[in-house]
Design a protein around this motif. Sequence first.
Motif, PDB file in Angstrom:
ATOM      1  N   LEU A  11       0.828  -1.197   0.000  1.00 19.50           N
ATOM      2  CA  LEU A  11       0.000   0.000   0.000  1.00 19.50           C
ATOM      3  C   LEU A  11       0.863   1.248   0.000  1.00 19.50           C
ATOM      4  N   ALA A  12       1.916   1.245   0.818  1.00 21.77           N
ATOM      5  CA  ALA A  12       2.811   2.400   0.861  1.00 21.77           C
ATOM      6  C   ALA A  12       3.484   2.614  -0.483  1.00 21.77           C
ATOM      7  N   LEU A  13       3.826   1.510  -1.138  1.00 29.11           N
ATOM      8  CA  LEU A  13       4.517   1.615  -2.417  1.00 29.11           C
ATOM      9  C   LEU A  13       3.650   2.275  -3.477  1.00 29.11           C
ATOM     10  N   PHE A  14       2.350   1.982  -3.446  1.00 26.97           N
ATOM     11  CA  PHE A  14       1.496   2.477  -4.515  1.00 26.97           C
ATOM     12  C   PHE A  14       0.913   3.857  -4.242  1.00 26.97           C
ATOM     13  N   LEU A  15       0.831   4.277  -2.992  1.00 32.09           N
ATOM     14  CA  LEU A  15       0.196   5.544  -2.694  1.00 32.09           C
ATOM     15  C   LEU A  15       1.160   6.717  -2.724  1.00 32.09           C
ATOM     16  N   LEU A  16       2.458   6.469  -2.570  1.00 38.99           N
ATOM     17  CA  LEU A  16       3.414   7.563  -2.586  1.00 38.99           C
ATOM     18  C   LEU A  16       3.717   7.980  -4.019  1.00 38.99           C
ATOM     19  N   PRO A  17       3.905   9.275  -4.282  1.00 43.58           N
ATOM     20  CA  PRO A  17       4.228   9.736  -5.633  1.00 43.58           C
ATOM     21  C   PRO A  17       5.503   9.100  -6.151  1.00 43.58           C
ATOM     22  N   GLN A  18       6.491   9.003  -5.283  1.00 46.12           N
ATOM     23  CA  GLN A  18       7.705   8.290  -5.638  1.00 46.12           C
ATOM     24  C   GLN A  18       7.772   7.077  -4.739  1.00 46.12           C
ATOM     25  N   VAL A  19       8.229   5.970  -5.301  1.00 48.68           N
ATOM     26  CA  VAL A  19       8.193   4.718  -4.557  1.00 48.68           C
ATOM     27  C   VAL A  19       9.077   4.823  -3.332  1.00 48.68           C
ATOM     28  N   ALA A  20       8.507   4.584  -2.156  1.00 49.17           N
ATOM     29  CA  ALA A  20       9.262   4.677  -0.913  1.00 49.17           C
ATOM     30  C   ALA A  20       9.284   3.333  -0.237  1.00 49.17           C
ATOM     31  N   SER A  21      10.207   3.163   0.693  1.00 54.26           N
ATOM     32  CA  SER A  21      10.356   1.873   1.357  1.00 54.26           C
ATOM     33  C   SER A  21      10.261   2.022   2.853  1.00 54.26           C
ATOM     34  N   LEU A  22       9.616   1.022   3.490  1.00 49.44           N
ATOM     35  CA  LEU A  22       9.580   0.988   4.942  1.00 49.44           C
ATOM     36  C   LEU A  22      10.753   0.219   5.500  1.00 49.44           C
ATOM     37  N   ASP A  67       1.174 -13.122  -8.557  1.00 51.60           N
ATOM     38  CA  ASP A  67       0.730 -14.502  -8.774  1.00 51.60           C
ATOM     39  C   ASP A  67       0.237 -15.126  -7.475  1.00 51.60           C
ATOM     40  N   LEU A  68       0.949 -14.842  -6.379  1.00 50.63           N
ATOM     41  CA  LEU A  68       0.548 -15.385  -5.083  1.00 50.63           C
ATOM     42  C   LEU A  68      -0.820 -14.859  -4.674  1.00 50.63           C
ATOM     43  N   ALA A  69      -1.045 -13.568  -4.887  1.00 47.28           N
ATOM     44  CA  ALA A  69      -2.334 -12.979  -4.530  1.00 47.28           C
ATOM     45  C   ALA A  69      -3.462 -13.596  -5.347  1.00 47.28           C
ATOM     46  N   ARG A  70      -3.225 -13.809  -6.636  1.00 47.30           N
ATOM     47  CA  ARG A  70      -4.259 -14.415  -7.483  1.00 47.30           C
ATOM     48  C   ARG A  70      -4.576 -15.836  -7.045  1.00 47.30           C
ATOM     49  N   SER A  71      -3.536 -16.598  -6.707  1.00 51.09           N
ATOM     50  CA  SER A  71      -3.761 -17.989  -6.298  1.00 51.09           C
ATOM     51  C   SER A  71      -4.506 -18.066  -4.969  1.00 51.09           C
ATOM     52  N   GLU A  72      -4.242 -17.123  -4.060  1.00 54.38           N
ATOM     53  CA  GLU A  72      -4.921 -17.130  -2.766  1.00 54.38           C
ATOM     54  C   GLU A  72      -6.364 -16.647  -2.882  1.00 54.38           C
ATOM     55  N   ALA A  73      -6.643 -15.863  -3.923  1.00 54.60           N
ATOM     56  CA  ALA A  73      -7.991 -15.308  -4.079  1.00 54.60           C
ATOM     57  C   ALA A  73      -9.038 -16.397  -4.284  1.00 54.60           C
ATOM     58  N   ASP A  74      -8.647 -17.505  -4.897  1.00 60.49           N
ATOM     59  CA  ASP A  74      -9.597 -18.579  -5.203  1.00 60.49           C
ATOM     60  C   ASP A  74     -10.210 -19.195  -3.952  1.00 60.49           C
ATOM     61  N   GLN A  78     -11.406 -12.960   1.371  1.00 67.29           N
ATOM     62  CA  GLN A  78     -11.065 -11.600   0.948  1.00 67.29           C
ATOM     63  C   GLN A  78     -10.634 -11.601  -0.518  1.00 67.29           C
ATOM     64  N   ALA A  79     -11.336 -12.370  -1.320  1.00 66.17           N
ATOM     65  CA  ALA A  79     -10.955 -12.553  -2.718  1.00 66.17           C
ATOM     66  C   ALA A  79     -10.895 -11.228  -3.476  1.00 66.17           C
ATOM     67  N   GLN A  80     -11.870 -10.357  -3.254  1.00 66.09           N
ATOM     68  CA  GLN A  80     -11.907  -9.098  -3.995  1.00 66.09           C
ATOM     69  C   GLN A  80     -10.686  -8.239  -3.682  1.00 66.09           C
ATOM     70  N   ARG A  81     -10.326  -8.213  -2.407  1.00 64.18           N
ATOM     71  CA  ARG A  81      -9.156  -7.428  -2.011  1.00 64.18           C
ATOM     72  C   ARG A  81      -7.880  -8.009  -2.624  1.00 64.18           C
ATOM     73  N   LEU A  82      -7.775  -9.328  -2.626  1.00 65.77           N
ATOM     74  CA  LEU A  82      -6.597  -9.964  -3.199  1.00 65.77           C
ATOM     75  C   LEU A  82      -6.493  -9.707  -4.700  1.00 65.77           C
ATOM     76  N   VAL A  83      -7.617  -9.753  -5.385  1.00 69.14           N
ATOM     77  CA  VAL A  83      -7.608  -9.474  -6.821  1.00 69.14           C
ATOM     78  C   VAL A  83      -7.169  -8.036  -7.071  1.00 69.14           C
ATOM     79  N   PHE A  84      -7.662  -7.110  -6.237  1.00 70.28           N
ATOM     80  CA  PHE A  84      -7.260  -5.706  -6.373  1.00 70.28           C
ATOM     81  C   PHE A  84      -5.755  -5.556  -6.207  1.00 70.28           C
ATOM     82  N   TRP A  85      -5.223  -6.179  -5.150  1.00 66.46           N
ATOM     83  CA  TRP A  85      -3.789  -6.074  -4.903  1.00 66.46           C
ATOM     84  C   TRP A  85      -2.990  -6.738  -6.018  1.00 66.46           C
ATOM     85  N   SER A  86      -3.486  -7.844  -6.504  1.00 67.18           N
ATOM     86  CA  SER A  86      -2.791  -8.534  -7.583  1.00 67.18           C
ATOM     87  C   SER A  86      -2.649  -7.629  -8.800  1.00 67.18           C
ATOM     88  N   ARG A  87      -3.733  -6.945  -9.146  1.00 73.95           N
ATOM     89  CA  ARG A  87      -3.683  -6.047 -10.302  1.00 73.95           C
ATOM     90  C   ARG A  87      -2.754  -4.861 -10.042  1.00 73.95           C
TER      91      ARG A  87
END
Length: 303
Positions: A11-22, A67-74, A78-87
């Motif tokens: 989430l932090a990676l995608f919301l920051l204008p420049q990719v930041a790390s924790l 790929d891991l998120a997609r496989s766990e979604a099945d 929380q399938a919808q959330r996993l699909v969102f994160w996968s994309r």
Amino acid sequence: MSFLAAAPLALALFLLPQVASLATVEAADSRFERTITALQVADDDARSRFASVALLELAETYLAEADLARSEADSSEQAQRLVFWSRAVGRYAEGLVALVAAIDQGMPVALRLNEREVPSVSVDGRTVMLAHPRSDQQAGYEQRVLKQFCTGITCTALTAARTAQPIPVSPQLVTPDWEFSELGPRCHYRGLSVQFRAPGRLAAQKSICQQFMQEVEMLATEIAWQQRHGVFIEWDAIRIQASPGQPAHLVRLNSSDDSLLLSLPIISSSNALPGAIAPWLQQRFAPAGPPSIVIDASEQGWD
């Protein structure tokens, strides 16, 4: 570990204008960091090549997370959330690949060390932190980048320590010698011995000894290569652990997280074994040769 366990970092990676790390760097001057420091004043081609390797390895990591998120979604509630994160993770990985394409087109590249954070790479003004999405796998990521980048004499010219002591480029094929006495069979190689006691198991004992000695020789050779490049080895602190998603094991060499990726099924099977063979590893390529060490097979569960 499931994909959702890593979601806060993503989430932090995608919301920051420049990719930041924790992720933070707890100790300075790892070989990865020294390589980046050297590349800051190296030629543009070397800097661009390192950035491409680091970004492609990071892209592969995030694609694996997708790929891991997609496989766990099945099978997840929380399938919808996993699909969102996968994309989202997939799009981020595609962005990293696009940066590599920009490097190939000649866009300017800058590398930077960051206080209390992992290093970063900037391509045409866009900055990406070179951070694995799972902080406990950061050392493995850095080692894979170095392994791909350090071909030929590239890293030798960048980070080699001054030493007149030659070391082999690759570990030699080990052929242990054998002795037989009333104590049982004993195999030995350059001062390192394994004492077996159980009778009637010679074929299995030979297999164990061959594998163990080959692993030890490989580990000694790789450590010597690291020392050649200025890596300080904390012999009492060497730790070997499984590397998630990789057939190799992660060998931590010091508190700066300098590491190796090697397949060490025998050595890694015992917490005490790395410490027992440390004096031998330390002196393997010394002019006087390594010390004599005897490993009791029964204590390791090999008999």
